[in-house]
Scaffold this active site. Structure first.
Site, PDB file in Angstrom:
ATOM      1  CG  HIS A  61     101.908  39.564 -20.926  1.00 14.96           C
ATOM      2  ND1 HIS A  61     102.452  40.875 -20.593  1.00 14.96           N
ATOM      3  CD2 HIS A  61     102.698  38.697 -20.770  1.00 14.96           C
ATOM      4  CE1 HIS A  61     103.784  40.513 -20.034  1.00 14.96           C
ATOM      5  NE2 HIS A  61     103.859  39.076 -20.294  1.00 14.96           N
ATOM      6  CD  GLU A  63      97.715  43.288 -20.416  1.00 17.87           C
ATOM      7  OE1 GLU A  63      97.752  42.179 -20.365  1.00 17.87           O
ATOM      8  OE2 GLU A  63      98.229  44.211 -19.577  1.00 17.87           O
ATOM      9  CB  CYS A  91     104.073  44.921 -18.904  1.00 15.76           C
ATOM     10  SG  CYS A  91     103.981  44.107 -20.597  1.00 15.76           S
ATOM     11  CB  CYS A  94     100.488  45.192 -22.443  1.00  9.36           C
ATOM     12  SG  CYS A  94     100.550  43.177 -22.518  1.00  9.36           S
TER      13      CYS A  94
END
Lengths: 168, 168
Positions: A61, A63, A91, A94
């Protein structure tokens, strides 16, 4: 002690634009368009976009990749005195990475009602039982960030329909 | 559709022993002793231990490293039909990574009252609002896993006391 960096509205807009640029790179690569940047002493020290499909990594992801890049840049797992800008609400994974890295402040764009863990489903960054709490600003260039995602998924659905029609 | 692998008690004990072996490697490296393994078709396809200090990465937890290793091994971000064994209750970040990777079952050792996100502070793996739920078994070789951590932190405190006494 971690310090929360202070930004002007112009700076916030500038850094979120950088995150949006990253999201657009993701889109051009066929990835879900989400981008993130990390700022330290008013400088962007890390930028990343979602890379899950290309890397086939569940963890890729925006992040998380930005956090790892900033850790490498600062040679420290602690990202105190930094700020994270991300186009979509983080999410669970993260949000946890943000806490583990001790990032003191997060600015994000669109809310994620299905998986968002900082405001929508949970408020993980603001839990005083944990050893680190994060200041959260939501809705920064939120409409633009959300539109990018909506168009991406509309395109995918349209392509699926065409494929189904051809297959009939 | 993800299938939850079925294990005998002996297998569960065997795989948790492998996770404990990883935790001991972490300890020998001066890292917090936590280990994890991922099993696919009755074979251990990934094993990892906490590596935060060596890598200076906030994300270098045993579970996350094992997930990335399994993703690479199976050439897929989806880890359906696998099982994760870990010596300590996963934190928020690792719980999120387990969900993102679609791992269907987690066996863990000791509870983590301060940061555990699968039973202690949250039940993130069993939230039916998310697009993936995980079967959780806690307390597998829990005492042994917990003792490893307790001894590690006692040693750190003792060393600190000695350093302070010398400095006086």
């Amino acid at each position: 002690m971690a310090q929360i960096p202070a930004f002007s509205d112009e700076q916030i807009d500038y850094f979120m634009q950088e995150a949006l640029n990253e999201a657009k790179i993701a889109q051009s690569e066929g990835e879900v368009p989400i981008g993130a940047v990390i700022v330290y002493e008013n400088q962007m020290i890390a930028c990343a976009h979602n890379h899950r499909e290309a890397d086939q990594l569940a963890t890729a992801h925006a992040e998380l990749l930005a956090i790892e890049s900033a850790n490498t840049k600062l040679k420290s797992w602690r990202l105190e005195n930094t700020a994270l800008f991300v186009t979509l609400e983080p999410c669970i994974m993260c949000a946890g990475a943000i806490i583990n890295a001790r990032i003191p402040v997060v600015y994000y764009g669109a809310n994620d009602p299905k998986g968002g863990a900082t405001r929508s489903l949970y408020s993980l960054l603001e839990d005083n039982r944990l050893n680190h709490m994060v200041k959260v600003y939501e809705g920064i260039r939120g409409e633009e960030s959300g539109l990018l995602l909506q168009r991406f998924f509309s395109n995918i659905r349209a392509k699926r329909k065409i494929r189904k029609a051809i297959a009939k």
